[in-house]
Design a protein around this motif. Sequence first.
Motif, PDB file in Angstrom:
ATOM      1  N   LEU A  87       3.794 -13.417  -6.217  1.00 13.27           N
ATOM      2  CA  LEU A  87       3.428 -11.640  -6.235  1.00 13.27           C
ATOM      3  C   LEU A  87       1.442 -12.628  -6.374  1.00 13.27           C
ATOM      4  CD1 LEU A  87       2.680  -9.195  -7.301  1.00 13.27           C
ATOM      5  CD2 LEU A  87       2.515  -9.789  -9.711  1.00 13.27           C
ATOM      6  N   PRO A  88       0.997 -11.741  -5.278  1.00 14.29           N
ATOM      7  CA  PRO A  88      -0.934 -11.585  -5.140  1.00 14.29           C
ATOM      8  C   PRO A  88      -1.747 -11.554  -6.322  1.00 14.29           C
ATOM      9  CG  PRO A  88       0.141 -10.185  -3.194  1.00 14.29           C
ATOM     10  CD  PRO A  88       1.179 -10.129  -4.321  1.00 14.29           C
ATOM     11  N   ASP A  89      -3.053 -11.913  -6.363  1.00 12.39           N
ATOM     12  CA  ASP A  89      -3.681 -10.958  -7.552  1.00 12.39           C
ATOM     13  C   ASP A  89      -4.451 -10.829  -7.268  1.00 12.39           C
ATOM     14  OD1 ASP A  89      -5.151 -12.497  -9.319  1.00 12.39           O
ATOM     15  OD2 ASP A  89      -6.627 -12.589  -7.960  1.00 12.39           O
ATOM     16  N   LYS A  90      -4.856  -9.849  -8.103  1.00 14.84           N
ATOM     17  CA  LYS A  90      -5.014  -8.300  -8.235  1.00 14.84           C
ATOM     18  C   LYS A  90      -6.648  -8.576  -7.191  1.00 14.84           C
ATOM     19  CE  LYS A  90      -4.694  -8.145 -13.056  1.00 14.84           C
ATOM     20  NZ  LYS A  90      -5.571  -8.083 -14.267  1.00 14.84           N
ATOM     21  N   ARG A  91      -7.068  -9.267  -6.974  1.00 14.47           N
ATOM     22  CA  ARG A  91      -8.591  -9.208  -6.227  1.00 14.47           C
ATOM     23  C   ARG A  91      -7.716  -9.587  -4.805  1.00 14.47           C
ATOM     24  NH1 ARG A  91     -12.589  -8.537  -4.266  1.00 14.47           N
ATOM     25  NH2 ARG A  91     -14.078  -9.962  -4.291  1.00 14.47           N
ATOM     26  N   THR A  92      -6.277 -10.482  -4.058  1.00 10.99           N
ATOM     27  CA  THR A  92      -6.026 -10.340  -3.132  1.00 10.99           C
ATOM     28  C   THR A  92      -5.805  -8.927  -2.790  1.00 10.99           C
ATOM     29  OG1 THR A  92      -5.506 -12.104  -3.366  1.00 10.99           O
ATOM     30  CG2 THR A  92      -3.957 -10.904  -1.592  1.00 10.99           C
ATOM     31  N   PHE A  93      -5.285  -7.903  -3.447  1.00  7.01           N
ATOM     32  CA  PHE A  93      -4.428  -6.755  -3.265  1.00  7.01           C
ATOM     33  C   PHE A  93      -5.979  -5.668  -3.065  1.00  7.01           C
ATOM     34  CE2 PHE A  93      -0.739  -6.923  -6.085  1.00  7.01           C
ATOM     35  CZ  PHE A  93       0.057  -7.197  -4.389  1.00  7.01           C
ATOM     36  N   LEU A 136      -1.121  -1.742 -10.058  1.00  5.90           N
ATOM     37  CA  LEU A 136       0.060  -2.191  -8.528  1.00  5.90           C
ATOM     38  C   LEU A 136       0.489  -3.626  -9.592  1.00  5.90           C
ATOM     39  CD1 LEU A 136       1.725  -1.399  -6.024  1.00  5.90           C
ATOM     40  CD2 LEU A 136       0.385  -2.664  -4.723  1.00  5.90           C
ATOM     41  N   HIS A 137      -0.409  -4.108  -9.270  1.00  5.92           N
ATOM     42  CA  HIS A 137      -0.190  -5.848  -9.464  1.00  5.92           C
ATOM     43  C   HIS A 137       0.653  -6.104 -11.242  1.00  5.92           C
ATOM     44  CE1 HIS A 137      -0.879  -9.797 -11.778  1.00  5.92           C
ATOM     45  NE2 HIS A 137      -0.671  -9.928 -10.007  1.00  5.92           N
ATOM     46  N   TYR A 138       0.636  -5.213 -12.158  1.00  6.35           N
ATOM     47  CA  TYR A 138       1.024  -4.898 -13.673  1.00  6.35           C
ATOM     48  C   TYR A 138       2.402  -4.686 -13.278  1.00  6.35           C
ATOM     49  CZ  TYR A 138       2.459  -3.895 -18.040  1.00  6.35           C
ATOM     50  OH  TYR A 138       3.336  -3.259 -18.887  1.00  6.35           O
ATOM     51  N   TYR A 139       2.908  -3.325 -11.829  1.00  4.52           N
ATOM     52  CA  TYR A 139       4.036  -2.488 -11.705  1.00  4.52           C
ATOM     53  C   TYR A 139       5.166  -4.165 -11.397  1.00  4.52           C
ATOM     54  CZ  TYR A 139       7.499   0.075  -8.878  1.00  4.52           C
ATOM     55  OH  TYR A 139       8.955   0.578  -8.715  1.00  4.52           O
ATOM     56  N   TYR A 174       0.435  -1.428   0.327  1.00  3.66           N
ATOM     57  CA  TYR A 174       0.072   0.195   0.346  1.00  3.66           C
ATOM     58  C   TYR A 174       0.666   1.501   0.021  1.00  3.66           C
ATOM     59  CZ  TYR A 174      -4.037   3.125   1.320  1.00  3.66           C
ATOM     60  OH  TYR A 174      -5.175   3.983   1.231  1.00  3.66           O
ATOM     61  N   VAL A 175       2.253   1.150   0.559  1.00  5.03           N
ATOM     62  CA  VAL A 175       2.783   2.121   0.954  1.00  5.03           C
ATOM     63  C   VAL A 175       3.532   2.401  -0.473  1.00  5.03           C
ATOM     64  CG1 VAL A 175       4.968   2.966   1.932  1.00  5.03           C
ATOM     65  CG2 VAL A 175       3.608   2.282   2.979  1.00  5.03           C
ATOM     66  N   VAL A 176       3.286   0.914  -1.074  1.00  3.90           N
ATOM     67  CA  VAL A 176       4.230   1.563  -2.979  1.00  3.90           C
ATOM     68  C   VAL A 176       3.209   2.108  -3.592  1.00  3.90           C
ATOM     69  CG1 VAL A 176       5.175   0.301  -4.683  1.00  3.90           C
ATOM     70  CG2 VAL A 176       5.834  -0.159  -2.582  1.00  3.90           C
ATOM     71  N   ARG A 177       2.131   1.676  -3.842  1.00 11.94           N
ATOM     72  CA  ARG A 177       1.219   2.316  -4.060  1.00 11.94           C
ATOM     73  C   ARG A 177       0.933   4.018  -3.807  1.00 11.94           C
ATOM     74  NH1 ARG A 177      -5.580   0.798  -3.724  1.00 11.94           N
ATOM     75  NH2 ARG A 177      -5.785   3.130  -5.563  1.00 11.94           N
ATOM     76  N   ILE A 178       1.221   4.268  -2.642  1.00  6.14           N
ATOM     77  CA  ILE A 178       0.745   5.818  -2.043  1.00  6.14           C
ATOM     78  C   ILE A 178       2.133   6.138  -2.671  1.00  6.14           C
ATOM     79  CG2 ILE A 178       0.264   7.407  -0.701  1.00  6.14           C
ATOM     80  CD1 ILE A 178      -2.244   5.909  -1.164  1.00  6.14           C
ATOM     81  N   TRP A 179       3.448   6.040  -2.913  1.00  5.97           N
ATOM     82  CA  TRP A 179       4.518   6.510  -2.991  1.00  5.97           C
ATOM     83  C   TRP A 179       4.622   6.199  -4.368  1.00  5.97           C
ATOM     84  CZ3 TRP A 179       8.339   8.756   0.412  1.00  5.97           C
ATOM     85  CH2 TRP A 179       9.298   9.145  -0.182  1.00  5.97           C
ATOM     86  N   MET A 180       4.422   5.749  -4.953  1.00  7.81           N
ATOM     87  CA  MET A 180       4.819   6.029  -6.660  1.00  7.81           C
ATOM     88  C   MET A 180       2.997   6.562  -7.011  1.00  7.81           C
ATOM     89  SD  MET A 180       7.657   3.640  -7.132  1.00  7.81           S
ATOM     90  CE  MET A 180       8.231   4.049  -8.309  1.00  7.81           C
ATOM     91  N   ARG A 181       2.583   7.358  -6.656  1.00  7.95           N
ATOM     92  CA  ARG A 181       1.237   7.737  -7.652  1.00  7.95           C
ATOM     93  C   ARG A 181       0.718   6.285  -8.290  1.00  7.95           C
ATOM     94  NH1 ARG A 181       2.917  14.059  -7.843  1.00  7.95           N
ATOM     95  NH2 ARG A 181       3.400  13.802  -5.317  1.00  7.95           N
ATOM     96  N   ILE A 182       0.731   5.531  -7.854  1.00  8.18           N
ATOM     97  CA  ILE A 182       0.086   4.440  -9.295  1.00  8.18           C
ATOM     98  C   ILE A 182      -1.604   4.342  -8.458  1.00  8.18           C
ATOM     99  CG2 ILE A 182      -0.354   1.720  -9.606  1.00  8.18           C
ATOM    100  CD1 ILE A 182       2.258   1.251  -8.258  1.00  8.18           C
ATOM    101  N   PRO A 183      -2.382   4.454  -9.258  1.00  6.83           N
ATOM    102  CA  PRO A 183      -3.538   4.768  -9.316  1.00  6.83           C
ATOM    103  C   PRO A 183      -4.332   3.772  -9.083  1.00  6.83           C
ATOM    104  CG  PRO A 183      -3.138   4.355 -11.908  1.00  6.83           C
ATOM    105  CD  PRO A 183      -1.887   4.722 -10.716  1.00  6.83           C
ATOM    106  N   SER A 184      -4.348   2.267  -8.893  1.00  7.26           N
ATOM    107  CA  SER A 184      -5.245   1.348  -8.640  1.00  7.26           C
ATOM    108  C   SER A 184      -4.838  -0.428  -9.035  1.00  7.26           C
ATOM    109  CB  SER A 184      -6.433   0.935  -9.970  1.00  7.26           C
ATOM    110  OG  SER A 184      -5.669   0.383 -11.411  1.00  7.26           O
TER     111      SER A 184
END
Length: 128
Positions: A89-95, A66-69, A52-62
Amino acid sequence: MNLARRLPNKITTEFFLIGILHRIGLLSLYTDDDKKGGRPYVYPTIVILRCYVVRIWMRIPSNNCLHYYFTINGTYNKKIMRSCDLDTLPDKRTFDRRFKTLPVQNIIGNIGKKICIRKNCRLYHCIS
């Protein structure tokens, strides 16, 4: 030349993010995974918090982005993935599910309390 002036220019965002992810792991902020009933999580809450911190830090929108990243085979992406303690890698649904139930406000409060306790913060006594 003054070393103090040159040092901040040498610090990159990569090392700063990895340092933040490392610190989150050291604080042991959330250990309620063992207390809940039902099937245990495959990915601990601290790992999901790091993602979650990576998602916020990198400004990943969804969560899908994040899964694709994390699926990109770049050296930087793999470093970040290792810093999050992700072997697989967790599944998209897990995120989606885990970010929805992530108690971010409680975790931020715990971070503040731990920092104030370690620093003997007088403000902490006013807050609690």
